[in-house]
Each structure stands twice: as C-alpha cells, then as structure tokens.
Enzyme design. Sequence first.
Site, PDB file in Angstrom:
ATOM      1  N   HIS A 134      22.866  33.428  72.055  1.00 38.86           N
ATOM      2  CA  HIS A 134      22.585  32.185  72.774  1.00 38.86           C
ATOM      3  C   HIS A 134      23.914  31.421  72.891  1.00 38.86           C
ATOM      4  O   HIS A 134      24.781  31.558  72.021  1.00 38.86           O
ATOM      5  CB  HIS A 134      21.578  31.387  71.935  1.00 38.86           C
ATOM      6  N   ASP A 211      21.875  33.313  63.361  1.00 43.34           N
ATOM      7  CA  ASP A 211      21.151  32.329  64.166  1.00 43.34           C
ATOM      8  C   ASP A 211      19.669  32.696  64.072  1.00 43.34           C
ATOM      9  O   ASP A 211      19.224  33.699  64.631  1.00 43.34           O
ATOM     10  CB  ASP A 211      21.674  32.411  65.608  1.00 43.34           C
ATOM     11  N   GLN A 214      15.031  31.966  66.719  1.00 40.64           N
ATOM     12  CA  GLN A 214      13.846  32.680  67.218  1.00 40.64           C
ATOM     13  C   GLN A 214      13.189  33.521  66.122  1.00 40.64           C
ATOM     14  O   GLN A 214      12.145  34.137  66.362  1.00 40.64           O
ATOM     15  CB  GLN A 214      14.228  33.599  68.392  1.00 40.64           C
ATOM     16  N   LYS A 237      11.020  24.866  67.363  1.00 39.78           N
ATOM     17  CA  LYS A 237      10.565  26.206  67.761  1.00 39.78           C
ATOM     18  C   LYS A 237       9.522  26.731  66.793  1.00 39.78           C
ATOM     19  O   LYS A 237       9.017  27.840  66.932  1.00 39.78           O
ATOM     20  CB  LYS A 237      11.758  27.163  67.831  1.00 39.78           C
ATOM     21  N   CYS A 375      20.180  30.223  78.498  1.00 35.10           N
ATOM     22  CA  CYS A 375      21.382  30.016  77.676  1.00 35.10           C
ATOM     23  C   CYS A 375      21.912  31.348  77.161  1.00 35.10           C
ATOM     24  O   CYS A 375      22.369  31.459  76.008  1.00 35.10           O
ATOM     25  CB  CYS A 375      21.122  29.059  76.505  1.00 35.10           C
TER      26      CYS A 375
END
Length: 423
Positions: A134, A211, A214, A237, A375
């Site tokens: 991202h 990261d 998600q 999220k 993104c």
Amino acid sequence: MEANATPRDRAASHDLADIRAQFPILEREVNGRPLVYLDSAASAQQPQRVIDRIERYCREQHANVHRGAHALSVEATEAFEGARQLVAGHVGVSDPAEIVFTRGTTESVNLVAASWGAANVGAGDEIVLTKMEHHSNIVPWQLLARRTGAVLRYVDVTPDGRLDLDDYARLLGPRTRLVGVTHVSNGLGTINPVVEITELAHDAGALVLVDGAQAAPHLMVDTHAIGCDFYAFSGHKMCGPTGIGALWARRELLEGMEPYQGGGEMISEVTLEGSKWAEIPHKFEAGTPNIAGAVGFGEAVAFLSDVGHDRLAAHEDEIIAYALERLSAVPGVTLYGPRENRTSVFSFTLGDIHPHDLSTILDQGGIAIRAGHHCNQPLMDHMGVSATARASFYLYNTRAEVDALIDGLGMAARVFGGVSSTE
Ligand code: PLP
C-alpha cells in the site's frame, strides 16, 4: 436459506443473522435498495456496542487523560489505558507499553520511518519493500530515502499474485536495514508468509515492519510468533472508529528510539534548555490523544474476540469459496490474486468496463464496492491495469450478497452492451 440446507447450515445462517443485527447501518437502504456493503477492506462497519461505548465515554467519562487528579480524568485514563490492553491482546502482546496509539497504519509506518529510520538508515543503506505494498508502506520510506540517500528495493510479484520469494532472497544483502511487507495485500487478498520473510530478513541482519492493516481484521495475529520487529494496524478496518490505530514494537526497540513528535504528554521534564522523555508508549504520543477513538477501538477488538476467531475464520472460508466460485463463472471477469491462502478481498475487472463505471452501476442497486488503484499504484502498474473493481467482505456479509454482486455484474454487462474481453 435453501430447501436442502443441513442443520449446520441453518445454525450458521442464524449465527450470521445475529451478527448482522448488531450492525445498525446494515438495515439502511441506498438508492432505494437494501445496502450491500462490500467495501470493508477500505473501512469496516461498526457494531452497536462500539457506537454505544464511544457515546458512553463522551456522555459520562470524558476528560483529558493522565496526570489528572479528579475522578473523571482517572476514569478517562482507565478507559484509555484499558483499551490499550485490549488492543495489545488482539495481536498477542502481553505488555501494553509496547502498543503506541497512532492515527492508523499510515502514521505507524511514518513513525518508524521518521524515528527509527533517521537513526539507523544512512546513504547507501537499503530498504526492501514489495511491489504489492500500500502507498502508506512505500511513501514514508521514499521520504526517508530522499533525506538520507538510502536505496529502496522492491520484491517482485508472481503472475498469480504472490511474492516472489527467490527475488526476495536475492534482494537481501549486507546493506539491508529494514524489510517492509504487508501481511495481507489490500489489492490482491494474498496472505504473505511473514514468518519466513522475517526469518530471512533477520538472517541478513535487517529488521522487519509488517503492515497488518488487512490482516488484523481477519487473521489470528501473534506478533511474537511472527517474530517481526514492528507491526502496524488500523482500528477502522476492524469494526472500530477512524483516526485511531496502533504500532506494536518490542520494548527495547521503542525505548531506543527518539520521539516522533514533541509536545505535551510525551515528556517527563521540560526546561528551557532541554527535555526528558516520558516512558514508552507515551514518549510517542505527543499531545492530547484520540481518547474516544481508542476507547472505541478497544471495544471493537473486544467485539471481535467475543465473536471468536474460529467463527470468523469459518465464515471467511465460506465466503471466499463461494465468491471465488461465482466470480470466476462470470463471463469477462478477470480476477486478480491467488485462489488459496487469501482473505476475502477480490480485485477484478469486467471486460472493458471501467471499474468506476462498474462501481457506479452497482451503487444504483445499493451495492458498495471500491474502484480505482486502491493506493496500490505500483501493483496496478505491475499488473498492467490502471484500476480494478474491488469487492471486500467481512464477518457480516452473506452468500446472498455475493449473489447480489454477481447479478449486478450481469446487469452492468447488459448496460454496457455485452463484454468483449475475457482476458
Ligand atoms: N496498508 C494497507 C494494506 C491498507 O489496506 C491500508 C488502508 O487501506 C493502509 C495500509 C492504510 O491504512 P490507514 O489509512 O488506516 O492508515
């Protein structure tokens, strides 16, 4: 529910109805049709208990946190620090001081790049990222590289949407200082082998930032089991509010890092000549924090914990299998990303129809999907497309909503005069 449904199917359907009933927004209509919300990878919806918890905080408990001697400030501090503990637990962390509240994944990565990066990355040093990151795990490192003269390297992505681990091994070297990798791709749904990636990086003497934006909503995350050094994620999220997220890092790393921003809350002493820093995590939380957001974030992870990982995973598996089956059968659909080891984020194109047009048509039927580069511009370039349509599912989505998406795609194909390409 189909006529030949088994008792297990009936129980699962009842369970899902129970979960859906906790999300008030799912009752609304959009463009005169029941909302079909397939954009949770951008931002998940919030259950009533999160909304209630934030409201109770604002109505009954609000005051500024830390150092306050009055009852409300003590209560607000307890709520804020209690939320930190809940959030820590969600990623397998027992020491809440290792959780820094940030505005979200983006700020967490910026914090590491600005603080750890400035002290540990110099001219000619290398940072290894991947082509599926991202933008928020690319641009902060580009800023650092611009300031320091460091070099960025990007791991290739295979045609089936996985990281090319041979390429990764080739890119690691004596100058690699940090590897930044997404746990789950927001553009492809790929679950990356972060344990293996971390081991290889550590063998090369590099630290690892994962990261988790998600991954934290969908997977059972244990930062210690991954073995990484930094883990970044966002509240919105995972059924929490926007503007709040977290950075996890090992205590000794955080203690060795310089503050990211200066101001109130992050100091132990200030004189006109200089200042001393507060203990972690406060050293990284300058200014009055997003207290209501943190409290809501804590409630969101408590909600996910009450739902239970097994239920979440079973539902996710079912939706993935059904969506893959149905999407793959639509003439003209090109699906991006792997078929296995994935989450319920589906990027696709439908013939020559522009994803924005597709999204607009679906919206007429109350179906919310996302269209664009997500993104993920370097990933889109790599795949040879400028944009995709993306349908992303979460614990409240049903098989009937997959059907609604498929019907909507059929309608879009008719509106745009058929679909010429089946690439
Ligand atoms: N990383 C990934 C993989 C994401 O999907 C997102 C959000 O879409 C981000 C980072 C940025 O998260 P936030 O905007 O909450 O900082």
